[in-house]
Structures are given as structure tokens and as C-alpha cells.
Design a protein around this motif. Structure first.
Motif, PDB file in Angstrom:
ATOM      1  N   ALA A  94      -2.374 -22.053 -10.516  1.00  0.00           N
ATOM      2  CA  ALA A  94      -1.585 -21.644  -9.360  1.00  0.00           C
ATOM      3  C   ALA A  94      -2.469 -21.516  -8.131  1.00  0.00           C
ATOM      4  O   ALA A  94      -2.108 -21.941  -7.031  1.00  0.00           O
ATOM      5  CB  ALA A  94      -0.872 -20.323  -9.655  1.00  0.00           C
ATOM      6  N   LEU A  95      -3.661 -20.948  -8.329  1.00  0.00           N
ATOM      7  CA  LEU A  95      -4.585 -20.786  -7.205  1.00  0.00           C
ATOM      8  C   LEU A  95      -4.932 -22.122  -6.599  1.00  0.00           C
ATOM      9  O   LEU A  95      -4.890 -22.305  -5.380  1.00  0.00           O
ATOM     10  CB  LEU A  95      -5.870 -20.090  -7.684  1.00  0.00           C
ATOM     11  N   PHE A  96      -5.270 -23.079  -7.453  1.00  0.00           N
ATOM     12  CA  PHE A  96      -5.643 -24.387  -6.940  1.00  0.00           C
ATOM     13  C   PHE A  96      -4.480 -25.066  -6.238  1.00  0.00           C
ATOM     14  O   PHE A  96      -4.645 -25.699  -5.197  1.00  0.00           O
ATOM     15  CB  PHE A  96      -6.157 -25.278  -8.078  1.00  0.00           C
ATOM     16  N   ALA A  97      -3.286 -24.939  -6.835  1.00  0.00           N
ATOM     17  CA  ALA A  97      -2.139 -25.575  -6.206  1.00  0.00           C
ATOM     18  C   ALA A  97      -1.908 -24.999  -4.812  1.00  0.00           C
ATOM     19  O   ALA A  97      -1.659 -25.737  -3.850  1.00  0.00           O
ATOM     20  CB  ALA A  97      -0.894 -25.397  -7.070  1.00  0.00           C
ATOM     21  N   ASN A  98      -2.014 -23.683  -4.689  1.00  0.00           N
ATOM     22  CA  ASN A  98      -1.816 -23.075  -3.370  1.00  0.00           C
ATOM     23  C   ASN A  98      -2.918 -23.429  -2.392  1.00  0.00           C
ATOM     24  O   ASN A  98      -2.687 -23.651  -1.211  1.00  0.00           O
ATOM     25  CB  ASN A  98      -1.710 -21.553  -3.514  1.00  0.00           C
ATOM     26  N   MET A  99      -4.130 -23.530  -2.931  1.00  0.00           N
ATOM     27  CA  MET A  99      -5.234 -23.907  -2.066  1.00  0.00           C
ATOM     28  C   MET A  99      -5.031 -25.331  -1.568  1.00  0.00           C
ATOM     29  O   MET A  99      -5.333 -25.648  -0.416  1.00  0.00           O
ATOM     30  CB  MET A  99      -6.544 -23.840  -2.848  1.00  0.00           C
ATOM     31  N   HIS A 100      -4.501 -26.167  -2.443  1.00  0.00           N
ATOM     32  CA  HIS A 100      -4.225 -27.535  -2.064  1.00  0.00           C
ATOM     33  C   HIS A 100      -3.228 -27.555  -0.920  1.00  0.00           C
ATOM     34  O   HIS A 100      -3.374 -28.296   0.055  1.00  0.00           O
ATOM     35  CB  HIS A 100      -3.677 -28.311  -3.269  1.00  0.00           C
ATOM     36  N   GLU A 101      -2.208 -26.727  -1.039  1.00  0.00           N
ATOM     37  CA  GLU A 101      -1.204 -26.653   0.012  1.00  0.00           C
ATOM     38  C   GLU A 101      -1.847 -26.263   1.343  1.00  0.00           C
ATOM     39  O   GLU A 101      -1.608 -26.883   2.378  1.00  0.00           O
ATOM     40  CB  GLU A 101      -0.136 -25.624  -0.388  1.00  0.00           C
ATOM     41  N   LEU A 102      -2.714 -25.270   1.303  1.00  0.00           N
ATOM     42  CA  LEU A 102      -3.399 -24.844   2.530  1.00  0.00           C
ATOM     43  C   LEU A 102      -4.257 -25.977   3.086  1.00  0.00           C
ATOM     44  O   LEU A 102      -4.316 -26.199   4.294  1.00  0.00           O
ATOM     45  CB  LEU A 102      -4.298 -23.632   2.236  1.00  0.00           C
ATOM     46  N   TYR A 103      -4.906 -26.687   2.190  1.00  0.00           N
ATOM     47  CA  TYR A 103      -5.778 -27.762   2.633  1.00  0.00           C
ATOM     48  C   TYR A 103      -4.971 -28.873   3.293  1.00  0.00           C
ATOM     49  O   TYR A 103      -5.356 -29.414   4.334  1.00  0.00           O
ATOM     50  CB  TYR A 103      -6.560 -28.305   1.427  1.00  0.00           C
ATOM     51  N   LEU A 133      -3.002 -31.622   8.300  1.00  0.00           N
ATOM     52  CA  LEU A 133      -1.907 -32.112   9.127  1.00  0.00           C
ATOM     53  C   LEU A 133      -2.098 -31.722  10.584  1.00  0.00           C
ATOM     54  O   LEU A 133      -1.443 -32.275  11.458  1.00  0.00           O
ATOM     55  CB  LEU A 133      -0.573 -31.561   8.611  1.00  0.00           C
ATOM     56  N   ASN A 134      -2.998 -30.816  10.857  1.00  0.00           N
ATOM     57  CA  ASN A 134      -3.280 -30.441  12.238  1.00  0.00           C
ATOM     58  C   ASN A 134      -4.014 -31.594  12.914  1.00  0.00           C
ATOM     59  O   ASN A 134      -5.108 -31.957  12.499  1.00  0.00           O
ATOM     60  CB  ASN A 134      -4.162 -29.188  12.235  1.00  0.00           C
ATOM     61  N   PRO A 135      -3.444 -32.188  13.948  1.00  0.00           N
ATOM     62  CA  PRO A 135      -4.096 -33.354  14.543  1.00  0.00           C
ATOM     63  C   PRO A 135      -5.426 -33.045  15.201  1.00  0.00           C
ATOM     64  O   PRO A 135      -6.188 -33.960  15.513  1.00  0.00           O
ATOM     65  CB  PRO A 135      -3.083 -33.856  15.576  1.00  0.00           C
TER      66      PRO A 135
END
Lengths: 248, 202
Positions: free
Chosen positions: B148-157, B162-164
Motif C-alpha cells: 500500500a505504501l509503495f502504491a501511494n508513493m507511486h501516486e505521489l510520484y 504531471l506538474n509541467p
């Protein structure tokens, strides 16, 4: 919920695209004008110096002049000046033409770079839950070619659907690192008139963006490639195009 | 039981994010160079805890704050990571969802177990968790939490990417306060569930 917008409308997309191209064109036109001004100043300086007829102070610009002509009579000098002027004009026109081509290429290059950035980032999101493993990976180790094919297939399906709401119509490959992605009704070129030179030039600039998209997407998936684009049917429908991906 | 270090490593094994999370109950592990103290002050504050003036005030200081020992451990785990992500090993792994990206244990160093996670875009996440000598089976309990931690970290990454204005160039580190704060939240919640206090109900 019903009624909440889920997609940006087509005309809005096209408007944005053209606004972008316009801005890039303004920038490149500015550079072009600067260059041309520099060249014209340089050449007019030279022609002024030539009229002085001083043997020692020539700034050699390769205008094909013969130093001996300065010793001739005034009449001849004027004739020669006329010829020189004409020659200079021709040279300038050539330069202008060359610089204009360069300017258009510059515009396309900037669009492509923007597309690269967008494609790179977008694929990060789109590949978030998708693992690009070829289906036969359970039985045998996938080769490099197979892995590349998987990545390109991902672009043809998920990536293209996300950006253009349709998939690539045809994918061809020579299994040796060259892929051709054909789109029979490319969204952004739907309304372009065919057979007009200006429209063609504009279409090339428009197509530069999706070329960059593909290149950026592949780059983030670990594949370095070069992407170029082509029109398929000459003259009839403008919106049939193909993207050639050559893996480095 | 507490998560000690997190690392985000890009393609070509370029370090993008290295960060320590000191467990306040084990100051002994971090006696080198007062890194522990610096750690607790470094979340976004810009005056304290910088005796050598190495950090610029512009960059978010939480990144790059991991101690050399932890960096070395992460680096050693990279070898194992590469081994486990070769194409030959693809068949052993499920093909969809976060399970396909979760690699699992990469190795044990001293008392730290290092876990890995590999995204489709070849970005690697690694976490080093301290193991107590008493219970060697904590590992299985922890795995779900780590996934779960990795999945959420992936989301943050992904959101950082996506920030241009974030960098696309490979060699630049992640400098985003949003990412830092998000990661800190994740680690805190992980430590609460699986940290020393959380394990007592086992």
C-alpha cells in the motif's frame, strides 16, 4: 455524474493548438527578422564600402568582385555597381528563402519538443497501473523486439485513446525496430482543406506535436526512438497520416 | 519495525530522492554526524540544523537527507533489484496492478530489510525497514502495508511528474514540498500500524 464534462471539446483543442502554433511562429519570426536584418545591414555596409573604391579596405563577403574594377573609369564603376546590387539582391533572396525554410523547421522542432514533454509525463500516469509484460512472458523470456512491440502497442491503444479518443488504425512493423502507425482520420486535421500549400505547411507544424508525443512516451518507457510523420493520401483527404517510428 | 529510509531511483539508476525517517526510539542507530537531529529539523525549516551550510535554502531539505550508511545500503540493494527485474524473471510475476510492480525483499543488511518496487517506466522505489531480532516473521505481516505504501508513493510520484514545471531531465532530484509532505504522512501511518507500538497486539 451526468452533466459534468469529461472531455475537452474538439474545437477547444484545435483552438488551443493553433494558438500555440501562433505563439511559436511569432517567436521564430522574431528570430528570423533579426537574422535577416543583420544580414541586410552587413551587406549594405559592404556595398557602401565598395562605392568608396578604396583598394585596401575590402570586407571580403564573397560577392564575386574583382579588385581591379576599382581602377576603371567611373562609367564602368557604375555598371559594376548595378550588377553588384543585383547580385546582392539575388543572394539576399536566396538567404531569405533558406532562412524561411529554417524558420519553419524551427517551428516544427519547438512543437515537437513540447509534445515530447507532454508525452513523457502523460505516459507516467497512463502506465501507472499497467504492467507492460508481453502475454507470452509466462512461457518464454521476452526478447527486446517483443518488449518494444508491447510498448508501441500500448501507445497505439491506451495512449492514443486517451489523447485522441480513438485508437491507431493500423500498425505495421518490420520486426527490426521500425514501426509505422497509421491513423486514417486524424482528429486535428479533420477540417484542413486539401491541396493548398499553406494548409500543407500548417499541417506539418500541427503533426509535429503528436510526433513528439510518441517520442516522449517511448522515451519514458525506456525506448529511444526517432519519430517522423507523413501524409498518406496526397491531395484528397488531409487527415490521413502515418507516423514512422525508428528505434535507435 | 519502523521504516528507516526511502529512496526513489530513476532509470539508469540515478538517485532522485533519498530520505531518512528516524525512529525516535532508536537514536543509537544514527549516531554518526548528528544526522538524526538534523533529520527532525529538516522538514521544510530553513535556518536550523545546517552547520556546514551544504543545503541551499531553495531546495526542499528533506530530500537528500539520508545518512551515508543508508545510502550505501540502498545502493547495494540496487544490484539485487536489477537481478530481479531482468526480462527472464517477468514470468514469475502477476501482470496487472500494483502487485505486478511490487518486487519484495531485496536483501537484509545489518538489521534492515530492503524492499523494492518497480514501475512500468523503470522508476524504482526502495524502502529499508528495521527488523527486530526477536520476531523474524514480521516480514509477512508488513508486506501488505508496504504494498500500500509503495502504491501511494507511486501516486505521489506520478502527480509530481504531471506538474509541467517539474524536471523531465533524468538527473534532477525531486524537489517538491507536496511530495515530501505526502511521503511523510505515508511513512507516519506505516510506522503507526507496523511500528513497535503497533506490533504489540501480535
Amino acid at each position: 455524474a451526468v452533466g459534468t464534462p469529461t472531455h475537452v471539446s474538439e474545437p477547444a483543442f484545435e483552438f488551443l493548438l493553433h494558438a500555440m502554433i501562433e505563439q511559436v511562429e511569432i517567436q521564430c519570426l522574431r528570430e528570423y527578422n533579426k537574422k535577416m536584418k543583420m544580414m541586410k545591414d552587413r551587406s549594405s555596409n559592404d556595398s557602401d564600402n565598395n562605392k568608396d573604391a578604396q583598394p585596401g579596405e575590402k570586407k571580403g563577403e564573397g560577392k564575386g568582385e574583382d579588385q581591379n574594377q576599382e581602377d576603371d573609369t567611373k562609367e564602368k564603376e557604375e555598371e559594376v555597381d548595378e550588377k553588384d546590387k543585383q547580385f546582392e539582391q539575388e543572394l539576399l533572396k536566396e538567404e531569405e528563402h533558406k532562412q524561411q525554410i529554417l524558420m519553419n523547421e524551427n517551428i516544427a522542432a519547438k512543437m515537437e519538443r513540447m509534445g515530447f514533454d507532454v508525452g513523457f509525463r502523460l505516459v507516467e500516469r497512463l502506465a501507472q497501473s499497467k504492467s507492460l509484460v508481453p502475454p507470452t512472458a509466462h512461457t518464454q523470456t521476452p526478447s527486446q523486439t517483443l518488449l518494444q512491440l508491447e510498448a508501441v502497442k500500448f501507445i497505439c491503444k491506451e495512449f492514443w485513446t486517451e489523447v485522441f479518443r480513438k485508437q491507431i488504425d493500423k500498425l505495421q512493423t518490420n520486426h527490426r525496430g521500425v514501426f509505422v502507425l497509421k491513423d486514417g482520420s486524424f482528429k486535428w486535421l479533420e477540417r484542413m482543406p486539401s491541396n493548398i500549400e499553406v494548409a500543407r505547411a500548417m499541417a506539418i507544424k500541427i503533426l509535429a506535436l503528436p510526433c513528439g508525443l510518441i517520442r516522449g512516451a517511448l522515451s519514458n518507457l525506456g525506448i529511444a526512438a526517432v519519430v517522423s510523420c507523413d501524409f498518406m493520401d496526397d491531395g484528397e483527404k488531409m487527415n490521413s497520416c502515418s507516423f514512422n517510428v525508428k528505434i535507435k | 519495525m519502523a521504516l528507516v529510509t526511502l529512496a526513489v531511483v530513476g532509470k539508469e539508476n540515478v538517485p532522485l530522492y533519498l530520505r531518512d525517517f528516524v525512529s525516535r526510539q532508536d537514536p543509537l542507530l544514527y549516531s554518526e554526524g548528528g544526522e538524526g537531529e538534523e533529520e527532525e529539523n529538516s522538514d521544510g525549516e530553513e535556518e536550523l540544523g545546517d552547520p556546514f551550510g551544504f543545503f541551499e535554502s531553495k531546495k526542499s531539505k528533506a530530500n537528500d537527507s539520508s545518512s551515508l550508511k543508508n545510502q550505501f545500503i540502498i545502493h547495494s540493494a540496487l544490484d539485487r533489484f536489477d537481478e530481479l527485474t531482468r526480462p527472464e524473471c517477468m514470468k514469475d510475476r502477476p501482470t496487472i496492478g500494483p502487485n505486478s510492480m511490487y518486487i519484495g525483499v531485496l536483501g537484509c543488511f545489518d538489521e534492515l530489510k530492503v524492499y523494492g518496487y518497480n514501475t512500468s517506466t523503470k522508476t524504482k522505489f526502495m524502502a529499508a525497514v528495521e527488523d527486530s531480532i526477536h520476531d523474524e516473521n514480521q516480514h509477512f505481516v508488513r508486506e501488505a502495508g508496504l504494498k500500500a505504501l509503495f502504491a501511494n508513493m507511486h501516486e505521489l510520484y506520478v502527480e509530481y511528474n504531471l506538474n509541467p514545471f517539474s524536471s523531465v531531465r533524468e538527473r534532477e532530484k525531486i524537489s517538491s514540498r507536496r511530495f515530501d509532505n505526502g511521503v511523510r504522512e505515508l511513512v507516519n501511518s506505516f510506522n503507526e500500524t507496523y511500528g513497535q507500538k503497533g506490533m504489540s497486539w501480535m
